[in-house]
Structure formats: structure tokens, C-alpha cells
Design an enzyme around this catalytic site. Structure first.
Site, PDB file in Angstrom:
ATOM      1  CG  HIS A 184      -0.928  13.054   0.744  1.00 37.60           C
ATOM      2  ND1 HIS A 184      -0.383  13.888  -0.198  1.00 37.60           N
ATOM      3  CD2 HIS A 184      -0.853  11.814   0.213  1.00 37.60           C
ATOM      4  CE1 HIS A 184       0.004  13.175  -1.244  1.00 37.60           C
ATOM      5  NE2 HIS A 184      -0.272  11.930  -1.025  1.00 37.60           N
ATOM      6  NE  ARG A 286      -2.594   0.306  -1.998  1.00 40.23           N
ATOM      7  CZ  ARG A 286      -2.605   0.305  -0.670  1.00 40.23           C
ATOM      8  NH1 ARG A 286      -1.543  -0.155  -0.010  1.00 40.23           N
ATOM      9  NH2 ARG A 286      -3.637   0.769   0.002  1.00 40.23           N
ATOM     10  CG  ASN A 439      -9.978   4.669  -1.656  1.00 37.72           C
ATOM     11  OD1 ASN A 439     -10.753   4.560  -0.716  1.00 37.72           O
ATOM     12  ND2 ASN A 439      -8.674   4.575  -1.510  1.00 37.72           N
ATOM     13  NE  ARG A 450      -8.229   7.543  -5.171  1.00 36.60           N
ATOM     14  CZ  ARG A 450      -7.791   6.295  -5.033  1.00 36.60           C
ATOM     15  NH1 ARG A 450      -8.039   5.414  -5.979  1.00 36.60           N
ATOM     16  NH2 ARG A 450      -7.128   5.928  -3.970  1.00 36.60           N
ATOM     17  CB  CYS A 487      -9.468  -3.913  -0.576  1.00 40.35           C
ATOM     18  SG  CYS A 487      -9.777  -3.509  -2.316  1.00 40.35           S
TER      19      CYS A 487
END
Length: 560
Positions: A184, A286, A439, A450, A487
Site C-alpha cells: 500500500h 478496471r 503483479n 502478492r 499493465c
């Protein structure tokens, strides 16, 4: 002088005195309460509600991604299950402070073990619990210090509530001892363009007041810097600020090779800010914001209205929309809310959509209608649509055919599963384009959740195994003249962006705040330079060595 190493976020550099984040409050003592259980229960509920309102207020002030994170934390503070756990403990005579500590700790262990989306939520529980306990004690919650002058903030990690409202006039840079490039802290640092180095374990030795240089480009924190080093850092910071304020130009390498730089977006309303930062379109939109927290799938009309706003916001530009990426790790009552032992390997992405095909068909219909409507008004964009979590050639063929059937002109797949990368030549033969989600590709390649802090060191897209898979997709794209985009968060790392181009990526998509740094570094190198940097990284044995080898190769080409 000592150099501490970590993962740099962006290309920024800053220098200043250290101010350390206060340590978390000590655990409340496990001793009987002097109050009645009802009184302790009331104290706990009052504190929980107050913290929830405070987090919501912070989120409203911060906006953007930070608001979403803080609203999720506020929901934790008001979770009925947690309240029941706290009540059960106060009934046995525990203080409200101890009951909160134990209840949140129990939930944290449970969610941490589950991994995935729920594991990510577990990482925020400590912050919420600390705020509730601080309110019960009548003391300030541990947070960002205020030494009265600009400073370099050093912390174990930053809670979203702290990162969201950082005073960017005073916080020169961030240094954390924990976390990785997808934490984060790292994500919000990119969003706010904060100079940051995360995962610098040696930073535990830094003390308040000492001057350091935080060099994100080098992934380093320099202690006891010389006057020359400080002057160089100041010059570099000024040059970067000047470059960022200049009118953005299309992404390109020094030899003129075009590398369109696109934005990752989560809402249509983010379009203006992305264009202002130089986004040449959208590489990942998204669509989950339309579906999450809904009891049933939104109608075609409701979806179409949002998609029309998005497409009109990027009139004449490329817009890549990802179909709903949800499943057991992000449960939706109308899609898949079944419990799974390992949701990261369960029914998610295209698997969930294929099992509920009407939801998929409605989304494709809404996108095609929005495309037609905006084109009819002269506001059309170049719409591309892709499916998440595609594992097989059959799935690639299925979604491409179904999208074309619904009027989508350009349909593609995300490459996030190693199987898709290893069969890229056959995968790209049946679809219009591929976009690599670094990711998840890293997560599945390294068998490292992750969002699980204990394996964060494995979650590094610089690992040669991950880069080799990217190279397989890039080579297949070149051989078949099929576009291959990136991306994932990896594209926001300027040096890694250069390597990805060398591996065959034709476009890069990232958080808009990263566009300027990536654009600046690409402009310093040719395609041959990018390929040499990629070869150097591929020859390494681990992520750190790959990063160092690419940096050395890029430095040689820049000097030449």
C-alpha cells in the site's frame, strides 16, 4: 557514509533530516476491569464508531485510491463479527482495550492465513485496532510526526490512513523497513509522486535528526552524505521538477521508436487528471467499481452510461477495458461467493465469468453499445477489451470469438498465468492482443501471495524467471505482429519499463503519476539499449542482480 538498499519508487531524489514514526502502542495489560462488563462494552463500541467516522472523514478529504482503502478500514471498525468478539471478551471481565486487542488479533491471524484479498485486509487490522485502543486510552494514535520542519519520514511501514493525508509540503521522502513494490505504501507513494524507498531493512538504525539522501532511482538511502552528494541531489531534484512541469510529449525512445504511455484507471472520473499528466490513452480500465458491493449485477444501461463517460474522456485515444476481474478472492453474491481454501487459485476472472455467461454477455453488450454511441456523437475512442486470468488457448479463442460476436472490434487476453506466457505463440494466434499483468504473473511464477508480507521479498517482477516469461510473450508478439502491452505495477518502475520494452512490450500502462519519470528515462535510450538492458537482466540469477545488471547496462548506454 553508509548506503542502505531497498526498492525505489520512481526516479525521485530528496535530502533532509530524519523523523521516525512512533512505535505502535504497547499491548494492553491482561488484567480484570474495574468497571462493569456493560460499561466496558459501551466504551468499546463508542471508540469503534468514532474511529470509523474518523477514517471516513480522512478518506473523503484524501479522495482517489486512498479513499477506497480508508473506507474499507472504516468498515472493519464496524464489522459486527468483531463487535461480537469484543463483547464476548468484556463479558468475561476484560477491559475494552484488552478485548479490542485480542479480538482484532484473532481476526488478523485468521485472515492472514487465508491470503489473497482477505489477507490484504488483515494487514490493515493492526492500524484500526491501534486507533481504537489509542482513543480508549485518551492518547493520540501513533502517526506521522510533526517536527516543525520538512523531513524524511522513516517507518516500519505506513498505514493507509497515514499515507493518505501526508503533508507533501513537509514530507520530503518516505523510507520504510518493510513492504515491497506492490505494498500500500508503494502504491500510494506512486499515486502522490512521493520520493520513496521501501523494504530498506537497514533503516531501523536511522535516528531522528540525521541527514540522509533518499535516491529512489538507485533504490538507496545514503547516510552522512558529503556536501557534493547533497548538491548533486538538489540539482537532480530540480531537474526532475522542471521535466515534470514541461508539457508532456508522446512516449518514445531516443531513436524515435514510439512507446505509447497509457494510464491504469479505476473510474471514468479519473480521465482528466490522467490526460493532464500525459496519458496517451488507457491501458487498463478496471470495471470492478461497477460490481463490488452490489447484490446483483448492474444492468446493461447502467454499465453503458459509465463506459460512455470513459470513452468520451479519451476521444480518439486507445482505451483498453478489462472485463470484470472477480471471484472467490473478491466475492460477489451474483457471481461466486463460495468459500475456497486458496482463492488465488480458484474460480476467478474469466473462469467466474464463463460460469455465469449472462454477466459476461451483458458487459460485452454494454461496452459495444457505448462504443457505438460515442462514435455516433463524434466522441469515440479506440476501444479494446480484454479478459483477465486466461490460462488456456481454448479460453483465449472463446473470449475473442464471443467479444467479436457482440460487436467488439479488438479483443484480447491478459497474460497473468505462466501457462499463458509459455504458450504465447499459440495464444496470440487466436486473439487480437495481449496485455501482461505483472503483479499476478509474478505471484504465480514465484508462488508468493502478492499481499502477504511474509513473502514480499519473492514478489518482485525483476526476477529473471518473470522476465523470461515476459520475453516469451514479447517474442510471440513480434513474430505475429500482435501488440503486447504491460499493465501491471512493473511498468511504473522506469528502469524496469526500459527492460520490458527490450523484451518486446509495445505499450506501457501505469499509475498516471509515474508517466513523467518513465517518459524521461525512455527518452534517454534507444531500442538497442533497451534490448541490451533486457539481456543483462535475463542473465542474472535473482531479482536484485537483475536490477543491478540492467542499471549498469543502462548507465553505460547513457554515458555513451
Amino acid at each position: 557514509m553508509t548506503t542502505l538498499t531497498g526498492t525505489g519508487i520512481g526516479l525521485g531524489v530528496a535530502a533532509g533530516p530524519v523523523a521516525r514514526m512512533a512505535d505502535p502502542l504497547p499491548a494492553p495489560a491482561d488484567e480484570p476491569s474495574a468497571l462493569s462488563p456493560d460499561a466496558e462494552r459501551e466504551r468499546a463500541h463508542t471508540a469503534l464508531e468514532a474511529v470509523a467516522r474518523e477514517l471516513e472523514a480522512r478518506g473523503e478529504k484524501a479522495g482517489g485510491l486512498a479513499q477506497e482503502v480508508l473506507e474499507a478500514q472504516a468498515m472493519m471498525a464496524e464489522d459486527p463479527s468483531l463487535a461480537d468478539e469484543i463483547d464476548a471478551r468484556t463479558t468475561t471481565g476484560k477491559t475494552a482495550e484488552r478485548a479490542v486487542h485480542e479480538a482484532f488479533g484473532s481476526f488478523r491471524e485468521t485472515l492472514q492465513a487465508m491470503g489473497g484479498y482477505l489477507g490484504e485486509r488483515a494487514a490493515d487490522l493492526d492500524d484500526v485496532a491501534g486507533r481504537v485502543i489509542a482513543r480508549l486510552r485518551g492518547v493520540p494514535a501513533p502517526g506521522v510526526p510533526d517536527p516543525g520542519h520538512p523531513f524524511v519520514l522513516v517507518a516500519r511501514d505506513l498505514a493507509p490512513a497515514d499515507t493518505a493525508l501526508l503533508d507533501l509540503d513537509n514530507v520530503l521522502a518516505l523510507v520504510t523497513t518493510d513492504g515491497g513494490p506492490t505494498s500500500h505504501t508503494a502504491i500510494l507513494a506512486r499515486e502522490k509522486s512521493i520520493v520513496a524507498v521501501v523494504g530498506a531493512a537497514g533503516a531501523t538504525a536511522l535516528v531522528d535528526g540525521e541527514t540522509v539522501i533518499v535516491d529512489a532511482a538507485a533504490g538507496a538511502v545514503i547516510t552522512q552524505p558529503s556536501a557534493d552528494q547533497l548538491a548533486d541531489a538538489t540539482r537532480r531534484a530540480a531537474d526532475r521538477a522542471a521535466a515534470a512541469s514541461a508539457p508532456p510529449t508522446p512516449g518514445a525512445l531516443a531513436d524515435g521508436t514510439a512507446v505509447p504511455l497509457l494510464a491504469n484507471l479505476g473510474k471514468p472520473g479519473d480521465a482528466d487528471a490522467a490526460r493532464a499528466l500525459g496519458a496517451e490513452g488507457v491501458g487498463l480500465f478496471r470495471t470492478e467499481f461497477l460490481f463490488l458491493n452490489a447484490e446483483k449485477a448492474p444492468s446493461v444501461a447502467a454499465q453503458r452510461a459509465e463506459y460512455e463517460t470513459l470513452l468520451a474522456g479519451f476521444c480518439g485515444m486507445k482505451v483498453v477495458v478489462r472485463l470484470l476481474d472477480a471471484g472467490a478472492d473478491k466475492p460477489l453474491a451474483f457471481l461466486n461467493d463460495a468459500d475456497e481454501e486458496n482463492p488465488a487459485l480458484g474460480v476467478r476472472g474469466l473462469r467466474a465469468l464463463r460460469a455465469h455467461e449472462q454477466v459476461l454477455r451483458d458487459q460485452l453488450t454494454a461496452l459495444a453499445e457505448a462504443d457505438e454511441a460515442t462514435r455516433g456523437r463524434g466522441q469515440g475512442a479506440d476501444l479494446w477489451v480484454m479478459a483477465p486470468m486466461v490460462a488456456t488457448v481454448d479460453e483465449a479463442q472463446y473470449i475473442t470469438d464471443l467479444a467479436h460476436e457482440h460487436g467488439i472490434r479488438t479483443a484480447g487476453v491478459m497474460v497473468e498465468i505462466p501457462a499463458a506466457a509459455l504458450l504465447a505463440d499459440r495464444m496470440l494466434a487466436v486473439t487480437d492482443f495481449a496485455s501482461i499483468g505483472t503483479n499476478d504473473l509474478t505471484q504465480y511464477t514465484m508462488a508468493a501471495d502478492r499481499v502477504l508480507g511474509s513473502v514480499a521479498s519473492y514478489q518482485d517482477p525483476w526476477h529473471p524467471a518473470v522476465l523470461r516469461l515476459v520475453g516469451e510473450v514479447g517474442a510471440a508478439g513480434r513474430a505475429q505482429s500482435t501488440p503486447v502491452g504491460i499493465c501491471g505495477e512493473a511498468a511504473a518502475d522506469p528502469l524496469l519499463a526500459l527492460v520490458l520494452v527490450g523484451l518486446g512490450a509495445t505499450t506501457l500502462s501505469m499509475a498516471p503519476a509515474a508517466l513523467a519519470d518513465v517518459r524521461a528515462l525512455l527518452a534517454q535510450h534507444t531500442l538497442d539499449d533497451a534490448r541490451r538492458a533486457a539481456e543483462a537482466a535475463l542473465a542474472a540469477t535473482d531479482a536484485a542482480a537483475a536490477r543491478a545488471a540492467a542499471r549498469a547496462a543502462a548507465s553505460r548506454t547513457t554515458a555513451a
